[in-house]
Design a protein around this motif. Sequence first.
Motif, short mmCIF file in Angstrom:
data_model
loop_
_atom_site.label_atom_id
_atom_site.label_comp_id
_atom_site.label_asym_id
_atom_site.label_seq_id
_atom_site.Cartn_x
_atom_site.Cartn_y
_atom_site.Cartn_z
N GLN B 251 0.81 -1.21 0.00
CA GLN B 251 0.00 0.00 0.00
C GLN B 251 0.85 1.27 0.00
O GLN B 251 0.36 2.36 0.32
CB GLN B 251 -0.95 0.00 1.20
N ARG B 340 -0.17 7.56 20.95
CA ARG B 340 -0.89 8.70 20.37
C ARG B 340 -0.65 9.95 21.20
O ARG B 340 -0.53 11.06 20.65
CB ARG B 340 -2.39 8.39 20.29
N LEU B 347 -2.12 2.63 14.10
CA LEU B 347 -3.19 1.81 13.54
C LEU B 347 -3.16 0.49 14.30
O LEU B 347 -2.12 -0.15 14.40
CB LEU B 347 -2.97 1.54 12.05
N GLY B 359 -7.89 -8.11 2.03
CA GLY B 359 -8.49 -6.91 1.46
C GLY B 359 -8.71 -5.85 2.52
O GLY B 359 -8.42 -4.67 2.33
N GLN B 360 -9.22 -6.29 3.67
CA GLN B 360 -9.48 -5.35 4.77
C GLN B 360 -8.20 -4.73 5.28
O GLN B 360 -8.14 -3.54 5.58
CB GLN B 360 -10.19 -6.08 5.90
N ARG B 362 -5.43 -4.29 3.61
CA ARG B 362 -4.95 -3.33 2.62
C ARG B 362 -5.67 -1.99 2.77
O ARG B 362 -5.05 -0.93 2.77
CB ARG B 362 -5.21 -3.86 1.20
N THR B 363 -7.02 -2.07 2.90
CA THR B 363 -7.81 -0.84 3.01
C THR B 363 -7.41 -0.06 4.26
O THR B 363 -7.23 1.15 4.23
CB THR B 363 -9.31 -1.18 3.05
N ARG B 364 -7.27 -0.77 5.38
CA ARG B 364 -6.94 -0.08 6.63
C ARG B 364 -5.57 0.59 6.55
O ARG B 364 -5.39 1.71 7.00
CB ARG B 364 -6.93 -1.08 7.79
N GLN B 366 -3.96 1.49 3.82
CA GLN B 366 -4.01 2.61 2.88
C GLN B 366 -4.64 3.83 3.55
O GLN B 366 -4.12 4.94 3.47
CB GLN B 366 -4.79 2.23 1.61
N ALA B 367 -5.76 3.59 4.25
CA ALA B 367 -6.43 4.70 4.92
C ALA B 367 -5.54 5.30 6.01
O ALA B 367 -5.53 6.51 6.24
CB ALA B 367 -7.75 4.23 5.52
N PHE B 368 -4.77 4.45 6.68
CA PHE B 368 -3.86 4.91 7.73
C PHE B 368 -2.79 5.84 7.12
O PHE B 368 -2.54 6.93 7.64
CB PHE B 368 -3.21 3.70 8.42
N GLU B 370 -3.03 7.45 4.35
CA GLU B 370 -3.70 8.69 3.91
C GLU B 370 -3.98 9.61 5.10
O GLU B 370 -3.80 10.82 5.01
CB GLU B 370 -5.03 8.34 3.22
N SER B 371 -4.38 8.99 6.24
CA SER B 371 -4.75 9.83 7.39
C SER B 371 -3.54 10.50 8.02
O SER B 371 -3.69 11.50 8.72
CB SER B 371 -5.52 9.01 8.42
N GLY B 373 -1.35 11.83 6.31
CA GLY B 373 -0.99 12.90 5.38
C GLY B 373 0.04 12.53 4.34
O GLY B 373 0.78 13.38 3.87
N HIS B 374 0.11 11.22 3.98
CA HIS B 374 1.08 10.83 2.95
C HIS B 374 0.39 10.26 1.73
O HIS B 374 -0.67 9.75 1.82
CB HIS B 374 2.05 9.78 3.53
#
Lengths: 263, 374
Positions: B251, B340, B347, B359-360, B362-364, B366-368, B370-371, B373-374
Amino acid sequence: MITAGIDVGSLTSKAVIMKDGKILSSIILKSKPRPWESADLAINGVLEKTGLSMKDINCCVGTGYGRDKIPFIHQARSEIACHAKGARWLMPSARTVIDIGGQDCKVMKLDEKGEMVKFITNDKCASGTGRFLEVMAKAMGVELSELGELSARSKNPVTLASACTVWAQADVIQHLNEMIPIEDIAAGINNAMASRVATLVSSIGIEKEVCMTGGVAKNSGVVSSLEKTLGIRIKKIRRDDPQLAGAIGAANYAETLLNGGKI
Amino acid sequence: MTAIDSELKILLEKPLNHLVERAINEGMIPIGYACSMVPEALISVGKLFPVSMRAPGSEGTEMADLYLSSVICTYARSLLEFALDDRYKFLGGYVFTAGCDHLRRLHDNLDYLKKPGFSYILDIPHKTGGAALEWTIEEITRLASALEKQFDTDMSRESINKAIEKTNALNRALSAIGTLRKSKHPPFTGTQYHRLIMASRVSPAEYMMPLIEKFRKTAEDSEGRSEYRARLMITGSGLDDPEYTNIIESQGALVVADRYCSGSFPGLEPLDSSSNPFEALARRTLEVTRCPRMMEGFNSRAEYIAQIAEEYSADGVIIESIKFCDTWGLESAALTDQLRAKGIPVLRVEREYRQSGEGQLRTRVQAFIESIGH
């Protein structure tokens, strides 16, 4: 500036065409086994509605479980980010987004600028997802879209012994055999679904406004049961179909890309 | 990097790899272990060599499920399944620790169902301190005597110190390569390094050293990697499948540091081979492994992770825990908050031992990415 967003989900595929931030057309159709087939059908369908062709689209972003298999997109984005973005477009005051899709459920927290700051998704099992409702509706012999309306007429909702899709289905069949009114079974199903989702929502913490996206947002039974369980009001999305949130978010990202932004 | 990476991949395909086979043919004895608290150096004395127990390519745990309850983690169940399937028949024996209830139940069942020639469970205290150290030294001394008796191996202090030196040399070589991950453009991926580490845990040190050297040389000649979106650290339960790291890296991440019991932190720290080896081994077990099963030291464990994340310039930390893992299940909740609070994006994911829900994941991830800021 014309952008497209395409969301290839496990049950349905969605596409939107947007021009200068406004939706020109949209489509929701049942997904095919191969994600690229679903993507082709969705994009062709949505283009046909507008009379545009692919070369008129300045940028297209893909999302959903099949996002990496869509050949014509400029970039793929996670459905978590796209749903958050799309929800914000649909309801600019949203700070908590509950999205229930075909095979997953996610809750996202946004900051005041609409940036996603936290998210949580369900585990691998089907409980708490659209698939759960689909299996139950099939067991009852009703349409998925009827579940909300049916449960609104319930006087004495049943309690399903388990949130597991397999056991709950067995429970539903038993209730049907015992001649329990179908409305009460439908309400029991929606309550079971809501209680499962509520656990996820509570663990991330709720911040107002709360909105729901995904196909299940259209099931009024689950929404009202979730409101009762969580003790909050879920603001109804009216700007467009909440099931389109992922595709709208993708189209919004496409616009950001065109404007030279990093997504 | 492709050639050496393929060689390492082959070593991880099944428990009995060709290096283990070669060692057995030359009269060496493989001893299986399934917990980082087991003193590897002690089962490296003389003709003994340690093999970290894995269940590569596990397809289910049908037989093991008959003996272990569904709340026992899938790592323990997968190992039992492999043992019942005779895929660990080549081992000369097992050494376990009472690290967690899951491993204890695994040990009980192995003893009952597939009694090996040698089976030992070390009782390790949940606290550090003088009494705990004394207890652990005694436990390790007893294990040494049992190994000596069973395998006719010289367990003198000199022999054990020699084995400690051998283990230290292997760990130093791995550690030196791992340090390259601090660079802005490391010459290899996290998946490739994960394979190197895992191959070193399941093969005799003598035969691994040339491969480690080959990896180092290839890394030296390779161009640094710049095509990543975020640098991540992984921490949590034992993670012995490099494919998991590969999914994370698919990802757009580059895994630059790892802290799990089968990973490179904190397992590669050298031991003192100049004094009482029993004390050195006991100190390693109690003080170096930094396992969350220990009742004390949460803050220092969290600090250790934060420090590695900083040293290796990780943009975020993924905390993974195997479902039903008591130790990491509890630790990860508090650890998430602690990291944190330090401003480190986290994550948290639960997983099964066997690869599933790709699949899940990968999504998590990728979203991580993105969140953050990359």
